[in-house]
Design a protein around this motif. Structure first.
Motif, PDB file in Angstrom:
ATOM      1  N   LEU A 258       0.840  -1.201   0.000  1.00 31.71           N
ATOM      2  CA  LEU A 258       0.000   0.000   0.000  1.00 31.71           C
ATOM      3  C   LEU A 258       0.872   1.246   0.000  1.00 31.71           C
ATOM      4  O   LEU A 258       1.870   1.334   0.726  1.00 31.71           O
ATOM      5  CB  LEU A 258      -0.909   0.023   1.228  1.00 31.71           C
ATOM      6  CG  LEU A 258      -2.185  -0.835   1.135  1.00 31.71           C
ATOM      7  CD1 LEU A 258      -2.786  -1.036   2.514  1.00 31.71           C
ATOM      8  CD2 LEU A 258      -3.207  -0.187   0.200  1.00 31.71           C
ATOM      9  N   ASP A 259       0.485   2.229  -0.821  1.00 39.59           N
ATOM     10  CA  ASP A 259       1.114   3.541  -0.798  1.00 39.59           C
ATOM     11  C   ASP A 259       0.439   4.398   0.274  1.00 39.59           C
ATOM     12  O   ASP A 259      -0.796   4.476   0.332  1.00 39.59           O
ATOM     13  CB  ASP A 259       0.974   4.236  -2.150  1.00 39.59           C
ATOM     14  CG  ASP A 259       1.881   3.636  -3.210  1.00 39.59           C
ATOM     15  OD1 ASP A 259       2.834   2.919  -2.842  1.00 39.59           O
ATOM     16  OD2 ASP A 259       1.629   3.872  -4.407  1.00 39.59           O
ATOM     17  N   ILE A 260       1.268   5.038   1.102  1.00 41.06           N
ATOM     18  CA  ILE A 260       0.763   5.935   2.148  1.00 41.06           C
ATOM     19  C   ILE A 260       1.482   7.261   1.958  1.00 41.06           C
ATOM     20  O   ILE A 260       2.698   7.360   2.144  1.00 41.06           O
ATOM     21  CB  ILE A 260       1.020   5.357   3.552  1.00 41.06           C
ATOM     22  CG1 ILE A 260       0.460   3.932   3.644  1.00 41.06           C
ATOM     23  CG2 ILE A 260       0.381   6.239   4.616  1.00 41.06           C
ATOM     24  CD1 ILE A 260       0.848   3.210   4.917  1.00 41.06           C
ATOM     25  N   GLN A 326      -4.646   1.994  -7.427  1.00 43.17           N
ATOM     26  CA  GLN A 326      -4.863   1.600  -6.034  1.00 43.17           C
ATOM     27  C   GLN A 326      -5.706   2.640  -5.303  1.00 43.17           C
ATOM     28  O   GLN A 326      -6.645   2.295  -4.573  1.00 43.17           O
ATOM     29  CB  GLN A 326      -3.517   1.427  -5.334  1.00 43.17           C
ATOM     30  CG  GLN A 326      -3.638   0.975  -3.889  1.00 43.17           C
ATOM     31  CD  GLN A 326      -2.274   0.818  -3.246  1.00 43.17           C
ATOM     32  OE1 GLN A 326      -1.797   1.725  -2.573  1.00 43.17           O
ATOM     33  NE2 GLN A 326      -1.641  -0.327  -3.437  1.00 43.17           N
ATOM     34  N   ALA A 327      -5.410   3.924  -5.491  1.00 39.19           N
ATOM     35  CA  ALA A 327      -6.141   4.982  -4.798  1.00 39.19           C
ATOM     36  C   ALA A 327      -7.621   4.969  -5.167  1.00 39.19           C
ATOM     37  O   ALA A 327      -8.487   5.181  -4.312  1.00 39.19           O
ATOM     38  CB  ALA A 327      -5.513   6.336  -5.122  1.00 39.19           C
ATOM     39  N   ARG A 328      -7.914   4.735  -6.439  1.00 42.33           N
ATOM     40  CA  ARG A 328      -9.320   4.692  -6.862  1.00 42.33           C
ATOM     41  C   ARG A 328     -10.064   3.503  -6.280  1.00 42.33           C
ATOM     42  O   ARG A 328     -11.294   3.527  -6.154  1.00 42.33           O
ATOM     43  CB  ARG A 328      -9.388   4.650  -8.389  1.00 42.33           C
ATOM     44  CG  ARG A 328      -9.011   5.948  -9.078  1.00 42.33           C
ATOM     45  CD  ARG A 328      -8.918   5.758 -10.563  1.00 42.33           C
ATOM     46  NE  ARG A 328      -8.712   7.019 -11.285  1.00 42.33           N
ATOM     47  CZ  ARG A 328      -8.335   7.090 -12.557  1.00 42.33           C
ATOM     48  NH1 ARG A 328      -8.125   5.978 -13.246  1.00 42.33           N
ATOM     49  NH2 ARG A 328      -8.170   8.264 -13.127  1.00 42.33           N
ATOM     50  N   SER A 329      -9.339   2.457  -5.908  1.00 40.70           N
ATOM     51  CA  SER A 329      -9.988   1.252  -5.376  1.00 40.70           C
ATOM     52  C   SER A 329     -10.369   1.392  -3.909  1.00 40.70           C
ATOM     53  O   SER A 329     -11.120   0.562  -3.381  1.00 40.70           O
ATOM     54  CB  SER A 329      -9.061   0.045  -5.548  1.00 40.70           C
ATOM     55  OG  SER A 329      -7.965   0.103  -4.644  1.00 40.70           O
ATOM     56  N   ILE A 330      -9.875   2.420  -3.228  1.00 44.90           N
ATOM     57  CA  ILE A 330     -10.156   2.599  -1.807  1.00 44.90           C
ATOM     58  C   ILE A 330     -11.494   3.324  -1.657  1.00 44.90           C
ATOM     59  O   ILE A 330     -11.628   4.490  -2.025  1.00 44.90           O
ATOM     60  CB  ILE A 330      -9.022   3.381  -1.124  1.00 44.90           C
ATOM     61  CG1 ILE A 330      -7.705   2.604  -1.241  1.00 44.90           C
ATOM     62  CG2 ILE A 330      -9.361   3.646   0.339  1.00 44.90           C
ATOM     63  CD1 ILE A 330      -6.499   3.358  -0.711  1.00 44.90           C
TER      64      ILE A 330
END
Length: 550
Positions: A258-260, A326-330
């Motif tokens: 995960l990118d934070i 990934q961001a759009r999937s959250i």
């Protein structure tokens, strides 16, 4: 005698606080002593001066419960002023306790100040940090975890354990005052040199190992407490189930890593379903030419191995596109959504009151490097803006000094304040025309991240067709990808003076921030009054507090 946030009374004698509350009230008392210390966070560099809280680096973790009342007495033993801010916490109607210079006078050296506020209906993973200057680059931060009250359902079984990982970039071997002097001289600072995990930068150190039992599931709360860089977190051989982002329960999707982004917090569930041995929690910088990477040992309790599995640095492979996907999937878990400070979750049906398009820029002003939002570079005033507003002191700031949209004029210096109305519903578009990831944060609020553009895209009215108007994630800090845009909706239901800023801390220090003045004519009921123990400074030093409203 001073007033509680809920209108009750608590007593304070110097640093001893006596509480008169009913048995059902939940009050938590903390005493923080802020000092300097020399800490060797990396084996290969000399000890660095850091900011300690209660002789700890990072500072003590605050383990709290929804609706707790916090009384935090902070003693400043540094040789300079100090403030603590609460990243992601919603201080309802109480920007006086926000802990940023626009709302609060700094705690002078050798003095103390007592913060008092109610957590309200929030739960999740957050952190506190020093907000003045670039003190954040020296530590002074710590984790905040807020649990739900007993009986309130949580959308996953009770984990076997709850770990906190404070991760972020770090200027190894550099004193933060030298960094400050460089910025004050009009020069930018170099990129951070290394990465820390819970204050430690020594890869594979046994002092930073975590012990787990095979077959059990654990919660990991991860916050990026750095000053500039995005971080990627991976637990080798294990999948990460995302369950919460800055107080919002998420759809429980599985990720290999995960990118934070800087200033963000989240939590994941990880099941220990691999053969018993040692594994590595790998923390690496993202979107940089030179990648810094550190690891922490994840040790199965019944393993006999003394070595940890660690892989070489991963080569970047379309990492921006990967991160956007990934961001759009959250997304928000609607089955677990609770009525909170932002009211109904039907945000897609609310009429937009005003659209802001915010764009960053940089340039030289008066022979010094500055950064701006919509052409305005923020200059701190000699008096906190909230106090100037309360005492009606003219000339401290000018409301409306930052435009709603970017223009073509050169960067100008201004104590920028944007006036907005209580109960308005804003659409804010962050347009990034630069070549690196940016991150923005709004104190006192969560917002819905309704849209994230592709690379090399510019927002237009047609972009609204791409918005997620059903289950967008609600959070207080969002990233904006290079040559792209991010759109958010925010319901202005929290009266006060609230800081909006870049989380790239050198840019924030050099002007990339401003304040929202969320105004209500009925401020006597929509906002808590000035605390009786509030520090007064600048042009407010000799003012007299108006009576409290019962």
């Amino acid at each position: 005698m001073a007033w509680r946030p809920d209108g009750g009374v608590w007593m304070m004698m110097t640093i001893t606080i006596i509480s008169f509350v009913q048995a059902e009230d939940s009050y938590r008392f903390f005493d923080f002593r802020v000092t300097y210390g020399n800490v060797s966070v990396n084996i290969d560099v000399p000890p660095t001066r850091v900011i300690l809280i209660n002789e700890k680096f990072p500072g003590p973790e605050l383990d709290l419960v929804t609706n707790d009342n916090l009384i935090i007495n902070v003693h400043n033993d540094l040789d300079e002023p100090f403030l603590l801010s609460w990243n992601g916490l919603h201080l309802k109607r109480n920007s006086y306790q926000d802990g940023v210079y626009g709302t609060t006078c700094p705690i002078p050296p050798g003095k103390n100040y007592t913060y008092a506020f109610n957590l309200g209906d929030q739960t999740g993973s957050f952190f506190y940090f020093p907000s003045l200057g670039v003190q954040k680059a020296a530590g002074g931060f710590g984790a905040i975890r807020i649990l739900s009250r007993p009986g309130i359902p949580v959308p996953f079984p009770q984990p076997a354990g709850d770990f906190t990982l404070l991760v972020g970039d770090w200027y190894s071997g550099q004193d933060y005052k030298n960094i400050t002097a460089r910025l004050d001289g009009g020069r930018m600072i170099p990129r951070p040199y290394s990465v820390l995990i819970n204050g430690n930068g020594n890869t594979g150190s046994r002092s930073t190992s975590l012990t787990v039992d095979k077959g059990k599931t654990y919660r990991f709360r991860i916050s990026n407490v750095g000053v500039e860089l995005s971080i990627n977190v991976e637990i080798l051989g294990h999948m990460l189930k995302l369950v919460e982002v800055e107080g919002t329960y998420t759809i429980q999707s599985m990720y290999t890593s995960l990118d934070i982004h800087v200033g963000q917090s989240l939590s994941v569930l990880v099941t220990m379903d691999q053969p018993p041995q040692n594994y590595s929690i790998v923390v690496a910088t993202r979107f940089t030419h030179t990648i810094s990477e550190k690891a922490l040992i994840l040790q199965y309790s019944n393993t006999k191995s003394k070595k940890s599995k660690f892989v070489p640095i991963r080569e970047p492979d379309n990492e921006i596109d990967f991160s956007i996907k990934q961001a759009r999937s959250i997304k928000t878990n609607l089955t677990a959504f609770r009525q909170n400070a932002e009211g109904s979750y039907h945000y897609g049906r609310i009429k937009i009151s005003r659209t802001l398009i915010l764009e960053s820029s940089g340039g030289v002003v008066n022979k010094k490097q500055r950064y701006a939002i919509n052409g305005v570079s923020f200059v701190p005033a000699d008096t906190p803006l909230k106090l100037a507003d309360y005492f009606k002191i003219k000339g401290v700031f000018k409301e409306g000094s930052i435009p709603d949209k970017p223009g073509r004029a050169r960067i100008r210096l201004e104590t920028a304040v944007m006036g907005v109305h209580h109960k308005d519903f804003l659409e804010i578009v962050f347009q990034n025309r630069e070549l690196f990831v940016q991150t923005y944060h709004l104190d006192g609020y969560n917002f819905w991240v309704v849209g994230i553009g592709n690379r090399w895209s510019t927002w237009s009215h047609a972009s609204r067709r791409e918005y997620n108007l059903r289950n967008a994630i609600s959070r207080s800090t969002t990233q904006v990808y290079p040559k792209s845009w991010t759109a958010v909706y925010v319901a202005l239901d929290n009266v006060g003076m609230w800081n909006f800023r870049s989380e790239f801390w050198a840019r924030q220090y050099l002007g990339q921030q401003f304040y929202f003045r969320v105004y209500s004519p009925a401020n006597s009921t929509d906002e808590y009054p000035l605390p009786k123990n509030a520090l007064l400074c600048g042009r407010a030093s000799n003012r007299h507090r108006r009576d409290f409203i019962p």
